[in-house]
Design an enzyme around this catalytic site. Structure first.
Site, PDB file in Angstrom:
ATOM      1  N   SER A 158       0.838  -1.194   0.000  1.00  0.00           N
ATOM      2  CA  SER A 158       0.000   0.000   0.000  1.00  0.00           C
ATOM      3  C   SER A 158       0.877   1.251   0.000  1.00  0.00           C
ATOM      4  CB  SER A 158      -0.908  -0.004   1.228  1.00  0.00           C
ATOM      5  OG  SER A 158      -0.122   0.174   2.386  1.00  0.00           O
ATOM      6  N   LYS A 159       0.214   2.374  -0.061  1.00  0.00           N
ATOM      7  CA  LYS A 159       0.906   3.663  -0.161  1.00  0.00           C
ATOM      8  C   LYS A 159       2.031   3.838   0.857  1.00  0.00           C
ATOM      9  CE  LYS A 159      -1.514   6.258  -3.242  1.00  0.00           C
ATOM     10  NZ  LYS A 159      -2.976   6.294  -3.029  1.00  0.00           N
ATOM     11  N   ARG A 160       1.792   3.318   2.050  1.00  0.00           N
ATOM     12  CA  ARG A 160       2.818   3.563   3.072  1.00  0.00           C
ATOM     13  C   ARG A 160       4.119   2.820   2.777  1.00  0.00           C
ATOM     14  NH1 ARG A 160       2.680  -0.610   6.872  1.00  0.00           N
ATOM     15  NH2 ARG A 160       1.024  -2.084   6.376  1.00  0.00           N
ATOM     16  N   HIS A 161       4.095   1.902   1.805  1.00  0.00           N
ATOM     17  CA  HIS A 161       5.322   1.217   1.416  1.00  0.00           C
ATOM     18  C   HIS A 161       6.069   1.989   0.335  1.00  0.00           C
ATOM     19  CE1 HIS A 161       2.863  -2.280   2.914  1.00  0.00           C
ATOM     20  NE2 HIS A 161       3.959  -2.417   3.594  1.00  0.00           N
ATOM     21  N   GLY A 162       5.482   3.093  -0.128  1.00  0.00           N
ATOM     22  CA  GLY A 162       6.112   3.855  -1.203  1.00  0.00           C
ATOM     23  C   GLY A 162       5.224   3.864  -2.428  1.00  0.00           C
TER      24      GLY A 162
END
Length: 477
Positions: A248-252
């Site tokens: 998800s977004k928090r992984h980049g």
RNA sequence: GGCCCCAUCGUCUAGAGGCCCAGGACACGGCCCUCUCAAGGCUGAAACACGGGUUCGAAUCCCGUUGGGGCCA
């Protein structure tokens, strides 16, 4: 219950990719799309694009456009789908209601008016008994003519999903409940729309994310209630972040366009996505034709895979190294503009420039960074190197170089190398001394493609101008 | 919490009972090449989650445990 035999020529195969336009195309979605596309192309079947836009609050035209753009960039073309009308769920509402009505008429679905409170109570009771919550079926025999429409699920037995990747997966009916097809407000639910769409689009193979495996028995029961043949299913594992949770977004970066904008080559992206969960022996790189020829859904791994940007970038570099200068010249233009550099009109020249740059970066963005000096004069000199090379002897050497470069008959790499080697010998130096001095003067740094090629590409006038500027810079200091 | 899926080097994977004291690739270390940086060549370290079975023999089959993920809530 064995899967129907697969043959190489299964031209009647119809597969689909059905994204929700609630954001950009996610790499997980892109891989699902790729696997569907490869399945269709391998078997000579049809690949269909369907837009699942029933969530009107989050679906936008821009997102549809962005998904279409991303698929196109990846080279995935569809045989049916937008812009042809009829491939968006919001355009298919009559179909859902027609099918809902049929289920009511056939006695396979019934209306339910249980309140949220009643359902909550049932849910709590189920939890207290440490069981799966399952709607009691209270309204089954009440013969209501309005409310939420539920599918009547058998109490006994089990439904087996014969998954092409996982093999048979059994779900006991007692774990399933009479799920809602159409809500009280008349809107069809996701699972119901999918069944009706797949039935009416005559989809033969449903290849989708693993997150839908749990929904599959419910859908199969709906196919059966409707009296339709059940398609084959293949549930592809999820793409994970470094912590093994769903990417998800928090992984980049997760959207396909983010990688495009980062200067990853599209064929590298597709190759990477294909190799994530699929393999063919020890082979790492596959041409589009090889992918189509070798891809088999049965070879797709059943375990989740972590997205590794480093390996994607490696592939991107491998593809760049193998790309013709002319193609890279085309591809790099928007990146030059994006970096605020002038975009040369001389494409053959740009192509030759790219040939000197292509193995020096992993992305087009990096290529522009390392090749910046081709398009703009250095705005500064690397301080440490300047201290080392821009000395009193340095200016003398620059003067000697300028003098010779003004008169050398041919401004080619080989002629320049000859000139440099001769001057090196005359001055009792090593080639590296003059090469690095020149590199610093011309590029502002101590790293670049082979210096003689750089000078030849820059041309005599530009080379001399930069050498003179460097000399002036030293003398002014 | 219930159900379902998954489990080989840090990562992607090969492996469908003996070919495996486990192969390839990325990343990492060393050496070579060299006008710099890359690229390239050679080379090194690095894994079958655990416990029981089955079998002459298991990374491969079965069961369980643990761990991760998903769906429903």
């Amino acid at each position: 219950m064995s899967p129907r035999p697969e043959t190489a020529a299964n031209t009647s195969a119809r597969v689909r990719f059905a994204p929700s336009p609630t954001g950009h195309l996610h790499v997980g979605g892109a891989r699902t799309a790729l696997f569907n596309w490869l399945y269709a192309r391998h078997h000579g079947g049809a690949f269909i694009l369907r837009i699942e836009d029933t969530d009107r609050s989050r679906s936008t035209e821009e997102n549809i456009h962005s998904i279409v753009e991303a698929l196109t960039w990846l080279g995935l073309d569809w045989d049916e789908g937008p812009p042809t009308p009829g491939y968006r769920q919001t355009e298919r509402m009559e179909l859902y209601h027609e099918h809902a009505l049929r289920l009511v008429t056939m006695g396979r679905a019934y209306y339910c008016d249980c309140s949220a409170e009643t359902l909550d109570a049932e849910r709590k009771a189920a939890q207290a008994r440490v069981e799966t919550f399952r709607y009691s079926g209270r309204c089954r025999e009440r013969g209501l003519i309005a409310g939420a429409l539920r599918l009547r699920i058998p109490d006994e037995g089990a439904t087996v999903v014969n998954d092409l990747i996982h093999g048979p997966v059994t779900f006991e009916h007692r774990q399933l409940d009479d799920w809602i097809l159409v809500r009280t407000d008349g809107t069809p639910t996701y699972n119901f729309c999918v069944v009706v769409d797949d039935v009416t689009m005559r989809i033969t193979h449903v290849i989708r994310g693993n997150d839908h495996l749990s929904n599959t028995p419910k859908q199969i029961l709906c196919y059966e209630a409707l009296g339709y043949a059940v398609p084959e299913f293949a549930h592809v594992s999820m793409i994970l972040g470094a912590d093994r949770s769903r990417l998800s977004k928090r992984h980049g970066a997760t959207s396909v366009q983010a990688f495009r904008d980062a200067g990853i080559l599209p064929e590298a992206m597709a190759n990477y996505l294909a190799r994530l969960g699929w393999s063919h022996g020890d082979q790492e790189m596959f041409s589009r034709g090889e992918l189509i020829e070798l891809f088999d859904i049965k070879d797709v791994a059943s375990s989740g895979a972590i997205f590794d940007l480093v390996k994607l970038e490696w592939l991107s570099q491998e593809y760049m190294k193998r790309s013709a200068g002319a193609r890279l010249a085309e591809l790099v233009r928007p990146f030059l503009a994006g970096a605020g550099l002038p975009v040369p009109a001389d494409m053959p020249w740009l192509a030759r420039v790219m040939e000197t740059l292509r193995e020096r970066g992993k992305t087009l963005v990096e290529i522009v960074e390392v090749g910046r000096f081709y398009f703009a004069r250095p705005s500064a000199y690397e301080p440490k190197a300047a201290q080392k090379f821009f000395t009193r002897e340095g200016t003398a050497r620059l003067a000697a170089l300028i003098e010779r470069l003004e008169t050398v008959p041919e401004f080619t790499p080989s002629a320049l190398e000859k000139l440099y080697r001769e001057l090196t010998a005359t001055l009792g130096l090593k080639l590296v001394d003059l090469a690095q001095l020149t590199r610093l003067a011309v590029t502002g740094t101590t790293a670049s493609p082979p210096i003689f090629e750089v000078l030849a590409l820059l041309g005599r006038d530009e080379t001399l101008a930069r050498l003179r500027a460097a000399r002036a810079h030293v003398e002014a200091a």
